[in-house]
Design an enzyme around this catalytic site. Structure first.
Site, PDB file in Angstrom:
ATOM      1  N   TYR A   1       9.674   4.119  13.609  1.00 39.19           N
ATOM      2  CA  TYR A   1       8.169   3.702  14.090  1.00 39.19           C
ATOM      3  C   TYR A   1       7.536   4.863  14.632  1.00 39.19           C
ATOM      4  O   TYR A   1       6.443   5.014  14.067  1.00 39.19           O
ATOM      5  CB  TYR A   1       8.468   2.377  14.824  1.00 39.19           C
ATOM      6  CG  TYR A   1       6.980   1.663  15.215  1.00 39.19           C
ATOM      7  CD1 TYR A   1       6.227   1.188  13.963  1.00 39.19           C
ATOM      8  CD2 TYR A   1       6.656   1.550  16.210  1.00 39.19           C
ATOM      9  CE1 TYR A   1       4.982   0.513  14.223  1.00 39.19           C
ATOM     10  CE2 TYR A   1       5.195   0.999  16.594  1.00 39.19           C
ATOM     11  CZ  TYR A   1       4.561   0.510  15.663  1.00 39.19           C
ATOM     12  OH  TYR A   1       3.342  -0.155  15.884  1.00 39.19           O
TER      13      TYR A   1
ATOM     14  N   VAL B   1       0.797  -1.134  -0.082  1.00 38.65           N
ATOM     15  CA  VAL B   1      -0.004  -0.097  -0.038  1.00 38.65           C
ATOM     16  C   VAL B   1       0.674   1.450   0.080  1.00 38.65           C
ATOM     17  O   VAL B   1       0.250   2.273  -0.050  1.00 38.65           O
ATOM     18  CB  VAL B   1      -1.095  -0.048   1.242  1.00 38.65           C
ATOM     19  CG1 VAL B   1      -1.835  -1.224   1.060  1.00 38.65           C
ATOM     20  CG2 VAL B   1      -0.339  -0.027   2.455  1.00 38.65           C
TER      21      VAL B   1
END
Ligand code: UDP
Length: 328
Positions: free
Chosen positions: A159, A71
């Protein structure tokens, strides 16, 4: 084609969701729950850390379809879509330290593409965010109004900052385009389908205990985490999806344990003769973490039901099957 307005699971026609990261630990459990609740699910995953085995119960179901897709590229899904849930990302520190650029891309470009899909389809957008947005928190427990204490350029920053960016972009789409959005901040979650080699503490300890190897405690083991069983986590996520609240909501189990306490409980639950061994603490490892879940409780009545020991027993049972199938 004109998109129909968003439907709910109670409508006669089944609503349809797109789940990125559907072959992952949380994405696969979430897809199962949505289908059980009356949704059709289109799962997307690039299989970087996801596994096709996680989809065993879903593949072949009339209400599930899967596409091997990354994606971070433009996402198009034909037909009506009522909800877009972005769960794709490496989530274990070991994984995101091994794939730092892919982690940043799926949190930034991936979130942008999934938001674009939601906007094009007039669908509700749901972001899987994380307790890591609080970094090494200086406020305890952490409630949603705490801005966090993150090292942007440390190894975990890939992250933490990707998820912080994802939250900011999600709210920018809400403010600029009126997109209907939800954001969950997920705290340490464990349960069946956490890969044995995932690198997170619960999977490491269970596998080590089962193999009679020493449990690797990083640092002095006095750092804390609050562990949520996957079934509770998914129930909270679906509760938030169906609520009317725009803005981040913590979903995690507030019962806090030191890592040494976790090691002792794992040894007890597995009946292992393993000992513990101390290894260096990873850079920027948060010293404490515990969610304030008052918002989730007041918004949609959520509290976790499965406590650490029971969750570990149920996870252990799954690892016994998993390791037997693999090693035996
Ligand atoms: N940890 C540990 N031994 C391991 C793996 C992790 O002591 O084999 C510690 C780690 O340093 C951290 C905590 O367990 O303090 C939780 O680590 P995990 O990787 O599960 O997730 P985090 O909460 O750090 O994202």
């Amino acid at each position: 084609m004109t998109d129909r307005p968003r439907r709910r699971a109670t409508d006669a026609v089944r609503p349809r969701a797109v789940v990125s990261g559907a072959a992952g630990f949380l994405g696969s459990h979430l897809s199962e729950k949505l289908i059980a609740d009356g949704w059709d699910v289109v799962g997307l995953d690039n299989l970087l850390t996801g596994r096709m085995e996680n989809l065993e119960s879903l593949l072949g179901l009339e209400h599930f379809s899967f596409e091997h897709y990354d994606v971070t590229n433009f996402v198009h899904v034909a037909g009506t879509i009522d909800a877009v849930l972005h769960f794709a990302s490496p989530a274990s520190p070991v994984d995101y330290l091994e794939h730092p650029i892919k982690t940043m891309k799926v949190g930034s470009l991936g979130t942008h593409n999934m938001l674009g899909l939601a906007l094009a389809k007039s669908a509700r957008f749901f972001l899987a965010s994380t307790s890591e947005v609080y970094g090494d928190p200086q406020v305890h427990p952490q409630s949603e109004d705490y801005w966090g204490h993150v090292n942007p350029i440390g190894p975990r920053g890939v992250y933490d900052e990707a998820k912080r960016f994802a939250e900011a972009l999600t709210l920018a789409y809400h403010r600029s385009h009126g997109l209907d959005v939800r954001i969950v901040r997920i705290f340490n979650t464990f349960g069946p389908r956490l890969r044995p080699a995932d690198g997170r503490v619960v999977s490491n300890f269970l596998v080590q205990a089962m193999r009679g190897e020493p449990l690797t405690v990083y640092g002095d083991g006095k750092q804390t985490r609050s562990f949520c069983f996957v079934e509770d986590e998914i129930r909270g996520i679906v509760g938030l999806l169906n609520s009317d609240y725009v803005g981040p909501v913590n979903v995690g189990n507030p019962n806090e344990f030191t890592i040494l306490e976790l090691a002792e409980t794992v040894i007890d639950v597995t009946g292992s003769s393993s000992d513990v061994v101390f290894e260096p603490l990873p850079v920027d490892d948060p010293t404490q973490r515990k969610p304030d879940i008052g918002l989730a409780t007041s918004l949609f009545g959520w509290t976790p039901q499965v406590q650490l020991r029971e969750g570990l027993e149920r996870t252990y049972a799954w690892y016994q099957q998993e390791l037997e199938a693999r090693d035996g």
